[in-house]
Design a protein around this motif. Structure first.
Motif, PDB file in Angstrom:
ATOM      1  N   ASP A 150       0.881  -1.094  -0.051  1.00  0.00           N
ATOM      2  CA  ASP A 150      -0.025   0.201  -0.087  1.00  0.00           C
ATOM      3  C   ASP A 150       0.848   1.461  -0.123  1.00  0.00           C
ATOM      4  N   GLU A 151       0.184   2.296  -0.502  1.00  0.00           N
ATOM      5  CA  GLU A 151       1.082   3.655  -0.816  1.00  0.00           C
ATOM      6  C   GLU A 151       1.580   4.127   0.570  1.00  0.00           C
ATOM      7  N   GLU A 152       0.613   4.286   1.649  1.00  0.00           N
ATOM      8  CA  GLU A 152       0.872   4.834   2.969  1.00  0.00           C
ATOM      9  C   GLU A 152       2.016   3.959   3.536  1.00  0.00           C
ATOM     10  N   THR A 153       2.304   2.897   3.430  1.00  0.00           N
ATOM     11  CA  THR A 153       3.362   2.202   3.967  1.00  0.00           C
ATOM     12  C   THR A 153       4.514   2.354   3.207  1.00  0.00           C
TER      13      THR A 153
ATOM     14  N   ARG B 265       6.028   5.807   4.001  1.00  0.00           N
ATOM     15  CA  ARG B 265       6.657   5.872   5.309  1.00  0.00           C
ATOM     16  C   ARG B 265       8.088   5.397   5.420  1.00  0.00           C
TER      17      ARG B 265
END
Length: 250
Positions: free
Chosen positions: A223-226, A229
């Protein structure tokens, strides 16, 4: 040492998990071809030994999940394994797709100027022998190439075998859970990278890896959020199933 002082890292930042993630049957040549069509330039795969010493691609100890075979894969000869269907479990589109040898996949990568991360995935009891065999094959196939494959394993004995077989090839220690001796273990096997479950990376752990002279790689990030980060933390590479989501040039 600061990241800026680490030796140059010769591999792409993005690595396609088992060829093309979930879009094709894992660890098959069909998956590698699909991942390449999405623009990915480096691939992760799992390699183990047949009972008669042939290296082939398979993640599990057993055959049931990803082939129409039964039992322990490492107890079968390559002649038996080569007859199995490793595609129908995924979808009708890939029915009849065979298990590939590591040599076949490696030669395909070399012919297409693609990089490979070979996870040594030994049948229990064959850790050292599997690492030795993978390294010797890789050293032969990549002889004369500017950049060889990255050899990784969760099993220290497999890394020891890989170091014995081809000390010049890059090695990485895989970790799914934190362990206090990780940096010491990586140094013991002359690793160049820690390849960790993405949950294990935070500012301090990335800094500690870099200070120890190790690159920080992360799996399996979908996923893009991970991913965002991890890049902000300064990781050096991400292994992902989502070959259709991420731009490997990013």
């Amino acid at each position: 040492m600061p990241k800026s002082e680490l030796p140059a890292w010769p591999y792409p930042r993005w690595i396609a998990h088992r060829g093309a993630g979930k879009l094709a049957p894992e660890n098959t040549l069909a998956a590698f071809r699909l991942g390449a069509r999405h623009g990915w330039r480096m691939f992760e795969c799992d390699a183990k030994l047949s009972s008669d010493g042939v290296l082939f691609l398979l993640h599990d100890t057993g055959l049931e999940r990803t082939t129409n075979g039964q039992g322990c894969a490492g107890e079968r000869s390559w002649g038996e394994l080569a007859q199995l269907d490793a595609g129908s479990w995924h979808s009708r589109e890939f029915a009849g797709e065979p298990l590939p040898t590591l040599e076949r996949v490696a030669r395909w990568c070399l012919a297409n100027h693609l990089q490979l991360n070979i996870e040594i995935k030994p049948t229990p009891g064959t850790e050292h022998a599997s690492g030795l065999a993978v390294a010797r094959l890789a050293a032969r196939l990549w002889q004369g190439q500017a950049t060889g494959p990255l050899l990784t394993s969760f099993q220290p004995a497999a890394l020891a075998g890989a170091r014995e077989g081809a000390p010049e090839l890059a090695r990485g220690l895989l970790l799914d859970e934190a362990r206090p001796d990780a940096l010491e273990l990586a140094r013991e096997h002359a690793c160049v990278a820690l390849v960790c479950n993405h949950r294990l990376w935070h500012a301090d752990s990335v800094a500690a890896a870099h200070a120890a002279g190790l690159r920080a790689l992360s799996y399996t990030v979908n996923d893009e959020e991970t991913a965002g980060r991890l890049w902000q933390l300064g990781v050096d590479g991400i292994i992902s199933d989502r070959v259709e989501l991420f731009s490997p040039a990013g």
